[in-house]
Design a protein around this motif. Structure first.
Motif, PDB file in Angstrom:
ATOM      1  N   UNK A  92      11.547   4.889   3.349  1.00 28.92           N
ATOM      2  CA  UNK A  92      12.338   4.514   2.173  1.00 28.92           C
ATOM      3  C   UNK A  92      11.551   4.680   0.872  1.00 28.92           C
ATOM      4  N   UNK A  93      10.236   4.447   0.926  1.00 31.41           N
ATOM      5  CA  UNK A  93       9.393   4.524  -0.264  1.00 31.41           C
ATOM      6  C   UNK A  93       8.088   5.234   0.094  1.00 31.41           C
ATOM      7  N   UNK A  94       7.353   5.616  -0.933  1.00 31.54           N
ATOM      8  CA  UNK A  94       6.087   6.301  -0.712  1.00 31.54           C
ATOM      9  C   UNK A  94       4.872   5.441  -0.942  1.00 31.54           C
ATOM     10  N   UNK A  95       5.078   4.159  -1.176  1.00 34.47           N
ATOM     11  CA  UNK A  95       3.965   3.259  -1.445  1.00 34.47           C
ATOM     12  C   UNK A  95       4.286   2.360  -2.629  1.00 34.47           C
TER      13      UNK A  95
ATOM     14  N   UNK B 291      -2.244   1.547   0.996  1.00 38.89           N
ATOM     15  CA  UNK B 291      -1.800   2.774   0.317  1.00 38.89           C
ATOM     16  C   UNK B 291      -1.262   2.499  -1.083  1.00 38.89           C
ATOM     17  N   UNK B 292      -1.955   1.645  -1.801  1.00 43.48           N
ATOM     18  CA  UNK B 292      -1.620   1.452  -3.217  1.00 43.48           C
ATOM     19  C   UNK B 292      -1.904   2.758  -3.952  1.00 43.48           C
ATOM     20  N   UNK B 293      -0.912   3.265  -4.679  1.00 45.59           N
ATOM     21  CA  UNK B 293      -1.044   4.551  -5.362  1.00 45.59           C
ATOM     22  C   UNK B 293      -1.758   4.437  -6.710  1.00 45.59           C
ATOM     23  N   UNK B 294      -1.480   3.364  -7.446  1.00 45.06           N
ATOM     24  CA  UNK B 294      -2.019   3.255  -8.800  1.00 45.06           C
ATOM     25  C   UNK B 294      -2.117   1.788  -9.201  1.00 45.06           C
TER      26      UNK B 294
ATOM     27  N   UNK C 298       9.294  13.322  -5.078  1.00 44.08           N
ATOM     28  CA  UNK C 298       8.575  12.476  -4.119  1.00 44.08           C
ATOM     29  C   UNK C 298       9.327  11.178  -3.864  1.00 44.08           C
ATOM     30  N   UNK C 299       8.980  10.511  -2.774  1.00 44.55           N
ATOM     31  CA  UNK C 299       9.610   9.231  -2.465  1.00 44.55           C
ATOM     32  C   UNK C 299       9.334   8.234  -3.589  1.00 44.55           C
ATOM     33  N   UNK C 300      10.282   7.336  -3.848  1.00 49.09           N
ATOM     34  CA  UNK C 300      10.064   6.361  -4.922  1.00 49.09           C
ATOM     35  C   UNK C 300       8.932   5.390  -4.588  1.00 49.09           C
ATOM     36  N   UNK C 301       8.423   4.781  -5.622  1.00 54.04           N
ATOM     37  CA  UNK C 301       7.352   3.799  -5.475  1.00 54.04           C
ATOM     38  C   UNK C 301       7.836   2.440  -5.953  1.00 54.04           C
TER      39      UNK C 301
ATOM     40  N   UNK D 277      -5.456   8.279   0.271  1.00 50.23           N
ATOM     41  CA  UNK D 277      -5.591   8.762  -1.102  1.00 50.23           C
ATOM     42  C   UNK D 277      -4.234   8.741  -1.799  1.00 50.23           C
ATOM     43  N   UNK D 278      -4.186   8.397  -3.081  1.00 51.19           N
ATOM     44  CA  UNK D 278      -2.915   8.388  -3.785  1.00 51.19           C
ATOM     45  C   UNK D 278      -2.354   9.777  -3.910  1.00 51.19           C
ATOM     46  N   UNK D 279      -1.053   9.869  -3.875  1.00 52.01           N
ATOM     47  CA  UNK D 279      -0.387  11.163  -4.007  1.00 52.01           C
ATOM     48  C   UNK D 279      -0.571  11.699  -5.409  1.00 52.01           C
ATOM     49  N   UNK D 280      -0.856  13.006  -5.572  1.00 50.81           N
ATOM     50  CA  UNK D 280      -0.983  13.580  -6.911  1.00 50.81           C
ATOM     51  C   UNK D 280       0.333  13.572  -7.671  1.00 50.81           C
ATOM     52  N   UNK D 281       1.443  13.346  -6.963  1.00 51.38           N
ATOM     53  CA  UNK D 281       2.748  13.322  -7.619  1.00 51.38           C
ATOM     54  C   UNK D 281       3.193  11.909  -7.982  1.00 51.38           C
TER      55      UNK D 281
END
Length: 339
Positions: free
Chosen positions: A97-100, A122-125, A63-66, A1-5
């Motif tokens: 290093x990144x969050x997705x 894990x694509x966020x958006x 949060x970790x960068x995207x 699930x994508x991070x709410x942040x």
């Protein structure tokens, strides 16, 4: 699930100008917009991310960068190319290093297997370049027809795969007027995307839109018209809980050199936010003497070039972390802190 942040995570852009695009819209020159002539290759992603993160200090709770794939249509790239990028992203995500990643894509030409591929990666958006829901405007802009029902289905399918859906709109394309823009906004609000980007139509050198403009077949909106239209959208999105990620193109020397006409301003987003606050200030009851805004919104409240200062005379402002950004809270018993 994508991070709410994910909407507030720092973005590391990877520009893929025109990649995945099977046609060119009349307004588009992604090489100019992204200032990228030679696109990055998957093998160079780790070095690219390292260069970005080395120059920026993150806040403790950030949060970790995207990684963000912009400038093309990521979902329409050849499957093998998408997989190469996903493998490069996965290695960086595994190492912390990144969050997705996030990406932009056209709303047409989606293959069924792409949704599952993006979910597992894990694509966020995914931000869909809709631009308008008016079929005549889309046809004039050189875009294939797509129905509201097809867009709604696409957005819902992204949600079902745990991917946050975003929309990108453009005001002022040939055939645009107040009514077509409002209809596009009503359609967008009904879809309830998580995020929105707003762009004014600019005439860039070398595009088909420039040829139309020089032939007298197109008149771009004025800056005032564009600001008012996008402010309307911003207000509506705030009411519906849709996050406006950006308004206007990122300023650059290359972009400025290529703009030949249209509602350009390097602080276009700030003009919109200033206008939104101006409208709220004008609507205040005359008996109000104190208002509250989010602390990060003080500059926008005062307005670009202090454009709202005339309406703040006699008012005192409280900085309140609980106030929704973009909104003014007023009540006569507010404690008062002078600006």
């Amino acid at each position: 699930m994508p991070s709410p942040t994910s909407a507030r995570a720092h973005i590391i852009p990877v520009f893929l100008p025109m990649a995945g695009c099977s046609y060119r819209c009349i307004y588009c020159d992604q090489h100019t917009i992204t200032t990228t002539q030679q696109p990055l290759l998957p093998a160079a992603l780790a070095e690219h991310v390292a260069a970005y993160t080395a120059t920026r200090k993150s806040a403790p709770d950030e949060p970790l960068p995207l990684v963000a794939f912009y400038g093309g249509s990521f979902a329409q790239l050849p499957l093998c190319v998408i997989e190469q990028w996903i493998h490069a992203v996965a290695a960086l995500e595994y190492s912390g290093k990144i969050g997705g990643f996030v990406c932009s894509a056209r709303p047409d030409g989606w293959r069924a297997e792409i949704f599952e591929l993006l979910r597992r990666a894990t694509c966020q958006r995914v931000e869909l370049g809709i631009q308008s829901t008016n079929q005549d405007i889309l046809q004039r802009a050189g875009r294939p027809p797509i129905t509201n029902s097809e867009i709604r289905t696409l957005l819902n399918t992204l949600r079902e795969h745990g991917i946050s859906p975003g929309v990108q709109l453009m005001f002022g394309l040939p055939g645009e007027n107040r009514h077509t823009w409002q209809a596009t906004m009503q359609d967008t609000l009904a879809w309830q995307p998580d995020t929105l980007r707003l762009y004014p139509a600019l005439v860039l050198a070398g595009t088909l839109l420039e040829a139309m403009w020089r032939q007298g077949n197109y008149q771009p909106p004025t800056l005032t018209e564009a600001v008012n239209a996008c402010a309307d959208a911003f207000v509506q999105c705030t009411e519906y809980g849709i996050t406006v990620l950006r308004a206007g193109l990122q300023d650059s020397t290359t972009l400025r050199q290529q703009i030949v006409a249209g509602p350009w301003h390097p602080a276009f987003g700030e003009l919109i936010r200033s206008e939104c606050y101006r409208r709220q200030l004008l609507a205040l009851p005359p008996t109000v003497t104190a208002i509250a805004v989010h602390p990060h919104e003080i500059s926008a409240l005062i307005g670009h070039g202090k454009s709202n200062s005339d309406l703040l005379t006699g008012l005192r402002v409280e900085r309140d972390q609980t106030v929704v950004r973009g909104k003014i809270l007023w009540r006569q018993e507010l404690s008062r802190t002078t600006l």
